[in-house]
Write a protein that holds these residues in place. Structure first.
Motif, mmCIF file in Angstrom:
data_model
loop_
_atom_site.group_PDB
_atom_site.id
_atom_site.type_symbol
_atom_site.label_atom_id
_atom_site.label_comp_id
_atom_site.label_asym_id
_atom_site.label_seq_id
_atom_site.Cartn_x
_atom_site.Cartn_y
_atom_site.Cartn_z
ATOM 1 N N LYS A 1 10.058 19.549 4.670
ATOM 2 C CA LYS A 1 10.934 18.488 4.146
ATOM 3 C C LYS A 1 10.150 17.364 3.493
ATOM 4 C CE LYS A 1 14.771 19.059 7.343
ATOM 5 N NZ LYS A 1 14.257 20.261 8.020
ATOM 6 N N ILE A 2 8.934 17.145 3.985
ATOM 7 C CA ILE A 2 8.171 16.008 3.454
ATOM 8 C C ILE A 2 6.661 16.258 3.516
ATOM 9 C CG2 ILE A 2 8.428 14.827 5.726
ATOM 10 C CD1 ILE A 2 8.251 12.151 4.029
ATOM 11 N N VAL A 3 5.974 15.803 2.468
ATOM 12 C CA VAL A 3 4.507 15.795 2.478
ATOM 13 C C VAL A 3 4.078 14.336 2.369
ATOM 14 C CG1 VAL A 3 2.388 16.572 1.366
ATOM 15 C CG2 VAL A 3 4.436 18.011 1.269
ATOM 16 N N SER A 4 3.375 13.870 3.397
ATOM 17 C CA SER A 4 2.980 12.468 3.457
ATOM 18 C C SER A 4 1.468 12.363 3.285
ATOM 19 C CB SER A 4 3.431 11.890 4.812
ATOM 20 O OG SER A 4 2.872 10.627 4.997
ATOM 21 N N ASN A 5 1.049 11.912 2.115
ATOM 22 C CA ASN A 5 -0.393 11.772 1.829
ATOM 23 C C ASN A 5 -0.963 10.533 2.509
ATOM 24 O OD1 ASN A 5 -0.924 13.939 0.169
ATOM 25 N ND2 ASN A 5 -1.333 12.722 -1.649
ATOM 26 N N VAL A 6 -2.130 10.671 3.119
ATOM 27 C CA VAL A 6 -2.826 9.482 3.625
ATOM 28 C C VAL A 6 -3.802 9.044 2.522
ATOM 29 C CG1 VAL A 6 -4.102 8.479 5.557
ATOM 30 C CG2 VAL A 6 -2.674 10.476 5.945
ATOM 31 N N SER A 7 -3.255 8.714 1.392
ATOM 32 C CA SER A 7 -4.052 8.252 0.244
ATOM 33 C C SER A 7 -3.082 7.685 -0.775
ATOM 34 C CB SER A 7 -4.831 9.412 -0.393
ATOM 35 O OG SER A 7 -3.952 10.376 -0.899
ATOM 36 N N VAL A 8 -3.618 6.861 -1.662
ATOM 37 C CA VAL A 8 -2.741 6.379 -2.735
ATOM 38 C C VAL A 8 -2.657 7.430 -3.836
ATOM 39 C CG1 VAL A 8 -4.541 5.071 -3.987
ATOM 40 C CG2 VAL A 8 -2.162 4.382 -4.181
ATOM 41 N N GLY A 9 -3.772 8.145 -4.056
ATOM 42 C CA GLY A 9 -3.779 9.198 -5.078
ATOM 43 C C GLY A 9 -2.962 10.388 -4.596
ATOM 44 N N TYR A 10 -2.290 11.051 -5.553
ATOM 45 C CA TYR A 10 -1.516 12.227 -5.131
ATOM 46 C C TYR A 10 -1.670 13.384 -6.121
ATOM 47 C CZ TYR A 10 1.963 9.609 -7.913
ATOM 48 O OH TYR A 10 2.604 8.885 -8.884
ATOM 49 N N ASN A 11 -2.874 13.463 -6.697
ATOM 50 C CA ASN A 11 -3.165 14.557 -7.616
ATOM 51 C C ASN A 11 -3.244 15.906 -6.900
ATOM 52 O OD1 ASN A 11 -5.566 12.709 -6.950
ATOM 53 N ND2 ASN A 11 -6.496 14.732 -7.157
ATOM 54 N N ASN A 12 -3.234 15.884 -5.553
ATOM 55 C CA ASN A 12 -3.227 17.132 -4.781
ATOM 56 C C ASN A 12 -1.823 17.742 -4.672
ATOM 57 O OD1 ASN A 12 -2.596 14.777 -3.157
ATOM 58 N ND2 ASN A 12 -2.584 16.110 -1.385
ATOM 59 N N LEU A 13 -0.815 17.012 -5.136
ATOM 60 C CA LEU A 13 0.567 17.487 -4.973
ATOM 61 C C LEU A 13 1.122 18.018 -6.292
ATOM 62 C CD1 LEU A 13 2.035 14.451 -2.966
ATOM 63 C CD2 LEU A 13 0.899 16.495 -2.064
ATOM 64 N N ASN A 14 1.724 19.188 -6.252
ATOM 65 C CA ASN A 14 2.427 19.695 -7.426
ATOM 66 C C ASN A 14 3.869 19.184 -7.349
ATOM 67 O OD1 ASN A 14 3.918 21.200 -9.265
ATOM 68 N ND2 ASN A 14 2.469 22.903 -9.171
ATOM 69 N N LEU A 15 4.127 18.091 -8.054
ATOM 70 C CA LEU A 15 5.429 17.416 -7.928
ATOM 71 C C LEU A 15 6.569 18.269 -8.476
ATOM 72 C CD1 LEU A 15 4.492 13.726 -8.802
ATOM 73 C CD2 LEU A 15 4.906 14.720 -6.558
ATOM 74 N N ASN B 1 2.980 8.424 -0.479
ATOM 75 C CA ASN B 1 1.555 8.044 -0.492
ATOM 76 C C ASN B 1 1.377 6.694 0.208
ATOM 77 O OD1 ASN B 1 2.693 6.415 -2.456
ATOM 78 N ND2 ASN B 1 1.012 6.652 -3.885
ATOM 79 N N THR B 2 0.178 6.123 0.117
ATOM 80 C CA THR B 2 -0.078 4.867 0.843
ATOM 81 C C THR B 2 -0.624 3.774 -0.089
ATOM 82 O OG1 THR B 2 -2.299 5.636 1.425
ATOM 83 C CG2 THR B 2 -0.565 6.052 3.036
ATOM 84 N N PRO B 3 0.225 3.267 -0.976
ATOM 85 C CA PRO B 3 -0.249 2.208 -1.870
ATOM 86 C C PRO B 3 -0.358 0.867 -1.143
ATOM 87 C CG PRO B 3 2.080 2.613 -2.219
ATOM 88 C CD PRO B 3 1.636 3.602 -1.176
ATOM 89 N N ASP B 4 -0.832 -0.127 -1.821
ATOM 90 C CA ASP B 4 -0.871 -1.541 -1.387
ATOM 91 C C ASP B 4 -1.826 -1.832 -0.234
ATOM 92 O OD1 ASP B 4 1.054 -2.021 -3.340
ATOM 93 O OD2 ASP B 4 2.681 -1.572 -1.950
ATOM 94 N N VAL B 5 -1.692 -1.083 0.869
ATOM 95 C CA VAL B 5 -2.513 -1.419 2.050
ATOM 96 C C VAL B 5 -4.013 -1.268 1.775
ATOM 97 C CG1 VAL B 5 -0.752 -0.952 3.793
ATOM 98 C CG2 VAL B 5 -2.186 0.920 3.003
ATOM 99 N N LEU B 6 -4.357 -0.504 0.741
ATOM 100 C CA LEU B 6 -5.789 -0.262 0.478
ATOM 101 C C LEU B 6 -6.332 -1.001 -0.744
ATOM 102 C CD1 LEU B 6 -5.078 1.643 -1.940
ATOM 103 C CD2 LEU B 6 -5.526 3.545 -0.439
ATOM 104 N N THR B 7 -5.460 -1.711 -1.435
ATOM 105 C CA THR B 7 -5.850 -2.287 -2.729
ATOM 106 C C THR B 7 -7.139 -3.115 -2.650
ATOM 107 O OG1 THR B 7 -3.553 -2.331 -3.401
ATOM 108 C CG2 THR B 7 -5.044 -3.764 -4.630
ATOM 109 N N ASP B 8 -7.174 -4.103 -1.753
ATOM 110 C CA ASP B 8 -8.344 -4.990 -1.690
ATOM 111 C C ASP B 8 -9.585 -4.261 -1.197
ATOM 112 O OD1 ASP B 8 -7.454 -7.533 -2.656
ATOM 113 O OD2 ASP B 8 -6.146 -7.627 -0.910
ATOM 114 N N THR B 9 -9.379 -3.327 -0.287
ATOM 115 C CA THR B 9 -10.533 -2.592 0.253
ATOM 116 C C THR B 9 -11.200 -1.745 -0.834
ATOM 117 O OG1 THR B 9 -9.527 -2.563 2.426
ATOM 118 C CG2 THR B 9 -11.216 -0.909 2.017
ATOM 119 N N VAL B 10 -10.385 -1.064 -1.615
ATOM 120 C CA VAL B 10 -10.970 -0.238 -2.689
ATOM 121 C C VAL B 10 -11.638 -1.143 -3.722
ATOM 122 C CG1 VAL B 10 -10.513 1.457 -4.509
ATOM 123 C CG2 VAL B 10 -9.285 1.621 -2.340
#
Ligand code: DGY
Length: 338
Positions: free
Chosen positions: A69-83, A95-104
């Protein structure tokens, strides 16, 4: 009630994994061949949710996952998913946007500084006890402050890099992006320009675009040759956004001065990759977002997305909103097991 089956893949912080295990039947897999691993494939058949890092979710995998039902990436990038394939099957993707912005942004700017000031090379020089005489110009680096930085990809991370560069280092910012960013222009004195103009004028070029069909192999020999011979190139996006063999050639031929790389065409990077033998290349093991604090936040957000999707609710950071619009009317109260 039987617990729902979940696959966790490659990376999920321990407290989050434990929390999920208390609710679901979770199996953790790491670096397996997902096309052939029998345990994985057997488990996949009844799996309703996948959470993790860089699992290649393609047609082959989805054919073997009829209950997903769901694929939850632990990353902001999602090039691993065939949408496209996910959409055909009404499977949610997050995906996981925002929380990593400053760290990256910290990592990528740190990589820029490390490359310009040759920090890893000089660290090795000191620790290997070669520092016996006063230093000479062969060890000098180049200034970062007050130089021109070109940012390719002015999303949230690109803008956080611009903030550091402009407000902290008084750099002049040029950027190229699919859309103009008037707010970033005003806040960080950034100027939009064509890709070629950016490459020609910048002292440092940072690539921070997502990997898509459009950006695959985006920077190659032509682009490196447009850069200044003194330019430093930093890749914080994905290895495949550049043509790696062209980067190697350009570095060998002195067409650019140096490179800082957090990502590679093949990861983990192959041990015979020529980039690893170049003094003017600083490497990192794709670690842009990986601090204790941020990895935990990413795992927590990914788990929130997963649980929402499994409960028939809209996940907080949904990628494929079209799928949600399709399934929303079909989500019955029966599927909700809060
Ligand atoms: C991201 O979040 O996309 C990082 O690059 C980790 O893959």
């Amino acid at each position: 009630m039987t617990k729902k089956r979940i696959i966790a893949y490659n990376r999920l912080e321990k407290p989050v994994l434990e929390e999920l295990k208390s609710k679901y039947d979770v199996k953790f897999f790491k670096n397996i061949n997902t096309k052939t691993d029998k345990v994985f494939l057997d488990y996949l058949e009844k799996t309703e949710g996948i959470i993790g890092l860089e699992l290649e979710v393609d047609k082959d995998l989805l054919v073997n996952a009829p209950n997903l039902k769901i694929v939850s990436n632990v990353s902001v990038g999602y090039n691993n998913l065939n949408l496209e394939e996910l959409a055909k099957r009404n499977i949610l993707a997050t995906n996981t946007p925002d929380v990593l912005t400053d760290t990256v942004a910290d990592t990528i700017f740190g990589l820029l500084l490390a490359t310009a000031r040759r920090i890893p090379e000089l660290d090795h020089y000191v620790k290997s006890k070669q520092w016996n005489d006063p230093l000479e110009s062969e060890h000098y680096g180049i200034d970062v402050h007050h130089k021109t930085l070109g940012i390719i990809g002015m999303g949230k991370i690109g803008q956080a890099i611009a903030q550091r560069a402009n407000l902290g280092f008084d750099m002049k910012i040029l950027y190229n992006s699919r859309n103009k960013k008037p707010k970033a222009e005003a806040k960080y004195n950034a100027t939009y320009c064509s890709l070629d103009e950016l490459l020609k004028q910048s002292d440092f070029v940072i690539l921070i675009t997502p990997l898509t069909e459009e950006t695959n192999g985006f920077i190659g020999r032509r682009e490196f040759q447009l850069m200044k011979k003194s330019a430093i190139f930093i890749n914080g996006s994905r290895g495949k956004t550049i043509i790696e063999k062209d980067l190697i050639e350009s570095l060998k031929n002195g067409e650019i001065a140096a490179a800082g790389l957090d990502v590679f065409k093949i990861e983990p990077v192959e041990h015979d990759n020529p980039l690893l033998n170049m003094k003017n290349v600083v490497t990192l093991p794709h670690i842009g977002s990986s601090t204790y604090e941020t990895e935990l936040k990413m795992s927590e957000l990914a788990a929130k997305n997963l649980v929402a999707g499994l409960n028939g609710e809209k996940p907080p950071s949904l990628i494929n909103t079209d799928v949600w619009e399709n399934i929303k009317p079909l989500v019955s109260k029966k599927t909700i097991d809060k």
